[in-house]
Motif scaffolding. Structure first.
Motif, PDB file in Angstrom:
ATOM      1  N   GLU A 190      68.977  95.945  11.598  1.00 49.89           N
ATOM      2  CA  GLU A 190      68.539  96.832  10.515  1.00 49.89           C
ATOM      3  C   GLU A 190      68.688  96.141   9.160  1.00 49.89           C
ATOM      4  OE1 GLU A 190      69.345 101.366   8.827  1.00 49.89           O
ATOM      5  OE2 GLU A 190      70.774 100.482  10.246  1.00 49.89           O
ATOM      6  N   GLU A 238      67.314 101.034  19.263  1.00 50.16           N
ATOM      7  CA  GLU A 238      66.154 101.902  19.043  1.00 50.16           C
ATOM      8  C   GLU A 238      65.555 102.389  20.356  1.00 50.16           C
ATOM      9  OE1 GLU A 238      66.738  99.046  17.551  1.00 50.16           O
ATOM     10  OE2 GLU A 238      66.128  99.102  15.442  1.00 50.16           O
ATOM     11  N   LYS A 266      72.819  97.295  13.755  1.00 49.68           N
ATOM     12  CA  LYS A 266      73.040  97.240  12.300  1.00 49.68           C
ATOM     13  C   LYS A 266      72.661  95.883  11.725  1.00 49.68           C
ATOM     14  CE  LYS A 266      74.508 101.160  10.768  1.00 49.68           C
ATOM     15  NZ  LYS A 266      73.640 101.891   9.858  1.00 49.68           N
TER      16      LYS A 266
END
Length: 145
Positions: free
Chosen positions: A31, A126, A28
């Motif tokens: 991201e 990922e 996160k």
């Protein structure tokens, strides 16, 4: 088939002892940085568009002079040509301030979190998602080149 193609690259493998919640949380943070990277691109887009617009306005001022409208040309030149877009700043100054006082700090903090919690490895979240979603053994679904 390349035997390495079926296992993820070590650069993206979860370090020993790192739990799912930590991988998700670090993901996160990364991201969020990616979102800021996109915003930075838009800021540079603004910088270039405003600069180009100012150059076009300079051409328009010259054209108004040539067309016999010096009063309009002079007003545009005095009011807009080379004007600051934010008090005291052109867009290059905004970009530099953003880079120095936000983007660089965000990048450094994201790296600090990865270094501390994932041995510096990027994209672990990922990579694991890729492993779950790909069709193992199928062409075009290799773990790596």
């Amino acid at each position: 088939m390349n035997e390495h193609a079926e296992s993820p690259d070590e650069r993206y493998r979860r370090p020993d002892g790192v739990d799912d919640d930590t991988v998700a949380a670090v993901g996160k943070v990364s991201e969020a940085l990616e979102c800021v990277e996109r915003a930075r691109g838009h800021l540079y887009e603004l910088h270039q568009l405003i600069g180009h617009g100012d150059l076009l306005l300079g051409d328009a001022v010259e054209a108004l002079h040539r067309a016999g409208h010096p009063e309009h040309a002079q007003r545009l030149q005095q009011e807009l040509l080379g004007r600051n877009v934010i008090a005291g700043r052109w867009t290059f100054q905004i970009v530099e301030d953003f880079d120095d006082n936000y983007w660089a700090i965000f990048r450094a903090e994201e790296k600090r979190v990865r270094d501390a919690l994932q041995d510096g490895k990027a994209h672990v979240f990922e990579s694991e998602m890729k492993e779950r979603r790909r069709s193992h053994g199928r062409p075009g679904h290799d773990a790596r080149p």
